[in-house]
Design an enzyme around this catalytic site. Sequence first.
Site, PDB file in Angstrom:
ATOM      1  N   TYR A   1       0.852  -1.105   0.051  1.00 47.12           N
ATOM      2  CA  TYR A   1      -0.088  -0.069   0.074  1.00 47.12           C
ATOM      3  C   TYR A   1       0.918   1.204  -0.098  1.00 47.12           C
ATOM      4  O   TYR A   1       1.535   1.569   0.898  1.00 47.12           O
ATOM      5  CB  TYR A   1      -1.109  -0.171   1.105  1.00 47.12           C
ATOM      6  CG  TYR A   1      -1.788  -0.998   1.278  1.00 47.12           C
ATOM      7  CD1 TYR A   1      -2.346  -2.048   0.081  1.00 47.12           C
ATOM      8  CD2 TYR A   1      -2.614  -1.443   2.254  1.00 47.12           C
ATOM      9  CE1 TYR A   1      -3.067  -2.848   0.271  1.00 47.12           C
ATOM     10  CE2 TYR A   1      -3.455  -2.618   2.491  1.00 47.12           C
ATOM     11  CZ  TYR A   1      -3.698  -3.207   1.426  1.00 47.12           C
ATOM     12  OH  TYR A   1      -4.687  -4.236   1.338  1.00 47.12           O
TER      13      TYR A   1
ATOM     14  N   SER B   1     -13.147  -4.718   1.602  1.00 49.93           N
ATOM     15  CA  SER B   1     -14.069  -3.905   0.530  1.00 49.93           C
ATOM     16  C   SER B   1     -15.721  -4.193   1.118  1.00 49.93           C
ATOM     17  O   SER B   1     -16.406  -4.643   0.365  1.00 49.93           O
ATOM     18  CB  SER B   1     -14.028  -4.448  -0.818  1.00 49.93           C
ATOM     19  OG  SER B   1     -12.603  -4.049  -1.286  1.00 49.93           O
ATOM     20  N   PRO B   2     -15.814  -4.133   2.460  1.00 50.27           N
ATOM     21  CA  PRO B   2     -16.928  -4.522   2.886  1.00 50.27           C
ATOM     22  C   PRO B   2     -18.360  -3.577   2.587  1.00 50.27           C
ATOM     23  O   PRO B   2     -19.627  -3.926   2.619  1.00 50.27           O
ATOM     24  CB  PRO B   2     -16.898  -4.448   4.502  1.00 50.27           C
ATOM     25  CG  PRO B   2     -15.859  -3.494   4.721  1.00 50.27           C
ATOM     26  CD  PRO B   2     -14.753  -3.533   3.524  1.00 50.27           C
ATOM     27  N   LEU B   3     -17.733  -2.252   2.083  1.00 51.85           N
ATOM     28  CA  LEU B   3     -18.622  -1.127   1.765  1.00 51.85           C
ATOM     29  C   LEU B   3     -18.564  -1.496   0.014  1.00 51.85           C
ATOM     30  O   LEU B   3     -19.246  -0.449  -0.312  1.00 51.85           O
ATOM     31  CB  LEU B   3     -18.312   0.198   2.228  1.00 51.85           C
ATOM     32  CG  LEU B   3     -18.448   0.154   3.437  1.00 51.85           C
ATOM     33  CD1 LEU B   3     -17.962   1.614   3.873  1.00 51.85           C
ATOM     34  CD2 LEU B   3     -19.826   0.125   3.871  1.00 51.85           C
ATOM     35  N   ALA B   4     -18.082  -2.519  -0.564  1.00 53.66           N
ATOM     36  CA  ALA B   4     -17.949  -2.399  -2.184  1.00 53.66           C
ATOM     37  C   ALA B   4     -17.459  -1.382  -2.519  1.00 53.66           C
ATOM     38  O   ALA B   4     -17.905  -0.565  -3.428  1.00 53.66           O
ATOM     39  CB  ALA B   4     -19.414  -2.810  -2.708  1.00 53.66           C
TER      40      ALA B   4
ATOM     41  N   GLY C   1     -17.647   1.735  -1.444  1.00 50.83           N
ATOM     42  CA  GLY C   1     -18.306   2.888  -1.172  1.00 50.83           C
ATOM     43  C   GLY C   1     -19.558   2.753  -1.888  1.00 50.83           C
ATOM     44  O   GLY C   1     -20.858   3.520  -1.814  1.00 50.83           O
ATOM     45  N   LEU C   2     -19.774   1.851  -2.715  1.00 50.99           N
ATOM     46  CA  LEU C   2     -21.007   1.560  -3.553  1.00 50.99           C
ATOM     47  C   LEU C   2     -22.117   1.473  -2.468  1.00 50.99           C
ATOM     48  O   LEU C   2     -23.400   1.909  -2.743  1.00 50.99           O
ATOM     49  CB  LEU C   2     -20.964   0.132  -4.337  1.00 50.99           C
ATOM     50  CG  LEU C   2     -22.201  -0.069  -5.235  1.00 50.99           C
ATOM     51  CD1 LEU C   2     -22.173   0.345  -6.705  1.00 50.99           C
ATOM     52  CD2 LEU C   2     -22.520  -1.394  -5.235  1.00 50.99           C
ATOM     53  N   LEU C   3     -21.857   0.804  -1.411  1.00 49.69           N
ATOM     54  CA  LEU C   3     -23.215   0.464  -0.594  1.00 49.69           C
ATOM     55  C   LEU C   3     -23.383   1.780   0.427  1.00 49.69           C
ATOM     56  O   LEU C   3     -24.499   1.572   1.173  1.00 49.69           O
ATOM     57  CB  LEU C   3     -22.659  -0.844   0.290  1.00 49.69           C
ATOM     58  CG  LEU C   3     -22.765  -2.112  -0.619  1.00 49.69           C
ATOM     59  CD1 LEU C   3     -22.213  -3.147   0.258  1.00 49.69           C
ATOM     60  CD2 LEU C   3     -24.204  -2.505  -1.137  1.00 49.69           C
TER      61      LEU C   3
ATOM     62  N   GLY D   1     -24.621   3.984  -0.888  1.00 50.01           N
ATOM     63  CA  GLY D   1     -25.687   5.084  -1.727  1.00 50.01           C
ATOM     64  C   GLY D   1     -25.249   6.195  -2.225  1.00 50.01           C
ATOM     65  O   GLY D   1     -26.332   6.819  -2.774  1.00 50.01           O
TER      66      GLY D   1
HETATM   67  N1  LIG Z   1      -6.521  -8.187   0.980  1.00 51.61           N
HETATM   68  C1  LIG Z   1      -6.810  -7.555  -0.186  1.00 51.61           C
HETATM   69  O1  LIG Z   1      -6.435  -8.234  -1.467  1.00 51.61           O
HETATM   70  C2  LIG Z   1      -7.340  -6.264  -0.114  1.00 51.61           C
HETATM   71  C3  LIG Z   1      -8.097  -5.823  -1.084  1.00 51.61           C
HETATM   72  C4  LIG Z   1      -8.649  -4.544  -0.930  1.00 51.61           C
HETATM   73  C5  LIG Z   1      -8.691  -3.864   0.296  1.00 51.61           C
HETATM   74  N2  LIG Z   1      -8.198  -4.627   1.383  1.00 51.61           N
HETATM   75  C6  LIG Z   1      -8.052  -3.799   2.567  1.00 51.61           C
HETATM   76  O2  LIG Z   1      -9.744  -3.548   3.189  1.00 51.61           O
HETATM   77  C7  LIG Z   1      -9.605  -2.201   3.269  1.00 51.61           C
HETATM   78  C8  LIG Z   1     -11.114  -1.813   2.819  1.00 51.61           C
HETATM   79  O3  LIG Z   1     -11.450  -1.947   1.496  1.00 51.61           O
HETATM   80  P1  LIG Z   1     -11.568  -1.084   0.502  1.00 51.61           P
HETATM   81  O4  LIG Z   1     -10.946   0.317   0.895  1.00 51.61           O
HETATM   82  O5  LIG Z   1     -11.469  -1.549  -0.713  1.00 51.61           O
HETATM   83  O6  LIG Z   1     -13.234  -0.876   0.104  1.00 51.61           O
HETATM   84  P2  LIG Z   1     -14.318  -0.200   1.420  1.00 51.61           P
HETATM   85  O7  LIG Z   1     -13.869  -0.260   2.726  1.00 51.61           O
HETATM   86  O8  LIG Z   1     -15.539  -1.387   0.905  1.00 51.61           O
HETATM   87  O9  LIG Z   1     -14.530   1.407   0.934  1.00 51.61           O
HETATM   88  C9  LIG Z   1     -13.983   2.220   1.599  1.00 51.61           C
HETATM   89  C10 LIG Z   1     -14.444   3.639   1.008  1.00 51.61           C
HETATM   90  O10 LIG Z   1     -15.771   3.873   1.003  1.00 51.61           O
HETATM   91  C11 LIG Z   1     -16.043   4.951   1.522  1.00 51.61           C
HETATM   92  N3  LIG Z   1     -16.576   4.978   2.860  1.00 51.61           N
HETATM   93  C12 LIG Z   1     -16.331   4.313   3.914  1.00 51.61           C
HETATM   94  N4  LIG Z   1     -16.904   4.543   5.040  1.00 51.61           N
HETATM   95  C13 LIG Z   1     -17.979   5.318   4.780  1.00 51.61           C
HETATM   96  C14 LIG Z   1     -19.144   5.772   5.407  1.00 51.61           C
HETATM   97  N5  LIG Z   1     -19.237   5.390   6.640  1.00 51.61           N
HETATM   98  N6  LIG Z   1     -20.272   6.236   4.484  1.00 51.61           N
HETATM   99  C15 LIG Z   1     -20.013   6.651   3.033  1.00 51.61           C
HETATM  100  N7  LIG Z   1     -18.734   5.945   2.300  1.00 51.61           N
HETATM  101  C16 LIG Z   1     -17.768   5.540   3.196  1.00 51.61           C
HETATM  102  C17 LIG Z   1     -14.800   5.764   1.190  1.00 51.61           C
HETATM  103  O11 LIG Z   1     -14.666   6.365   0.022  1.00 51.61           O
HETATM  104  P3  LIG Z   1     -15.464   7.975  -0.425  1.00 51.61           P
HETATM  105  O12 LIG Z   1     -15.601   8.526   0.826  1.00 51.61           O
HETATM  106  O13 LIG Z   1     -14.309   8.069  -1.317  1.00 51.61           O
HETATM  107  O14 LIG Z   1     -16.614   7.181  -1.232  1.00 51.61           O
HETATM  108  C18 LIG Z   1     -13.831   4.618   1.675  1.00 51.61           C
HETATM  109  O15 LIG Z   1     -12.476   4.843   0.858  1.00 51.61           O
HETATM  110  C19 LIG Z   1      -8.784  -1.658   2.643  1.00 51.61           C
HETATM  111  O16 LIG Z   1      -8.273  -0.373   2.991  1.00 51.61           O
HETATM  112  C20 LIG Z   1      -7.435  -2.246   2.783  1.00 51.61           C
HETATM  113  O17 LIG Z   1      -6.838  -2.717   3.981  1.00 51.61           O
HETATM  114  C21 LIG Z   1      -7.638  -5.837   1.237  1.00 51.61           C
END
Ligand SMILES: NC(=O)c1ccc[n+]([C@@H]2O[C@H](COP(=O)([O-])OP(=O)(O)OC[C@H]3O[C@@H](n4cnc5c(N)ncnc54)[C@H](OP(=O)(O)O)[C@@H]3O)[C@@H](O)[C@H]2O)c1
Length: 323
Positions: free
Chosen positions: A59, A198-201, A203-205, A207
Amino acid sequence: MRYLATDTAKRISKIGLGTWQFGSREWGYGDPYAGGEARAIVRRALDLGVTLFDTAEIYGFGRSERILGEALGDDIESVFLATKILPLLPFAPVVEQRAVASANRLGARWLDLYQVHQPNPVIGDTTTMRGMHALQRVGLVGEVGVSNYSLDRWRSAEAALGGRVLSNQVRYSLVDRSPERDLLPYAEAQERVIIAYSPLAQGLLSGRYQAGTRPTNRVRGANPLFLPENLDRAGDLIGVLREVADAHAATPAQIALAWVIHSPAVTAIPGASSVEQLERNVAAADIDLTGEEYQALRAAAENFQPVTGRAALPAMARARLGR
Ligand SMILES: NC(=O)c1ccc[n+]([C@@H]2O[C@H](COP(=O)([O-])OP(=O)(O)OC[C@H]3O[C@@H](n4cnc5c(N)ncnc54)[C@H](OP(=O)(O)O)[C@@H]3O)[C@@H](O)[C@H]2O)c1
């Protein structure tokens, strides 16, 4: 905050913090975020009882580890610190040397969880796990984990280590429920842990994004879920998330997190672009969905059929050209 019922040396919070966003160009949050907001997010997470902090050597090419370590400061010893090795040449001495390099960037005396970021398609886990075992023996690594592993490969990693591989970090959310097939039942039966990324997909989830208001950064530009057509198709699922959210005076993103951590074997590591998002994500750990709500969300998720894979390629090309 709630915690997993694991027998690990330190408690693992049901909501952790993902830090891919810290200092990585592909999220496009820029220097003010990397130099300020990221630190504030970590400090607030600590205040709110988050113990699981997840990063990776890849990262921001080490920047995420540095930012996280600096922000944690002396509190680094009280958290459950997780990082990952990108297993390009995962021979035992390389694994050992890379763990030391990660610990140095983090300013940590040990890594609570050291994960293999991806299965190496050519090199099996025997040699990687030999390195992991040596790291455990000298006390630099507490628990070993894997990421993006199939169940077979997870089990063979455990056989190679000769002990438990505590966790498998995999994509898991309302829009990708594939871990439910076999990984989640295994974790539940064997007291292992699924770390939902990516539990919020991405940010897709939340809305927040529609066909006319798509996010622009590189990560989401390359994710077919954010194609206008898929954002349209996600409308019904977002609608159900909103309904359930209203009943809990919560947001759709919080309900999406409450859904994903429903199993006792799951912790989620959402990333956050602001302290406010982090606070909301943490609060989601305390939301109890009713059985009916849980099933309604599952049904809406099953009805969401995004265009993915090869079928999405023409639309991805059009989106890239801005048409
Ligand atoms: N092991 C692997 O291969 C792998 C792959 C991917 C990720 N990861 C890890 O998993 C973590 C999380 O996954 P991810 O970053 O891909 O996706 P995510 O957690 O599903 O989405 C994060 C994004 O969602 C938005 N968000 C977060 N909280 C919110 C809220 N309360 N309300 C509205 N929007 C919100 C933000 O973007 P905006 O505000 O810009 O919309 C944020 O950057 C990463 O940081 C990383 O540590 C691991």
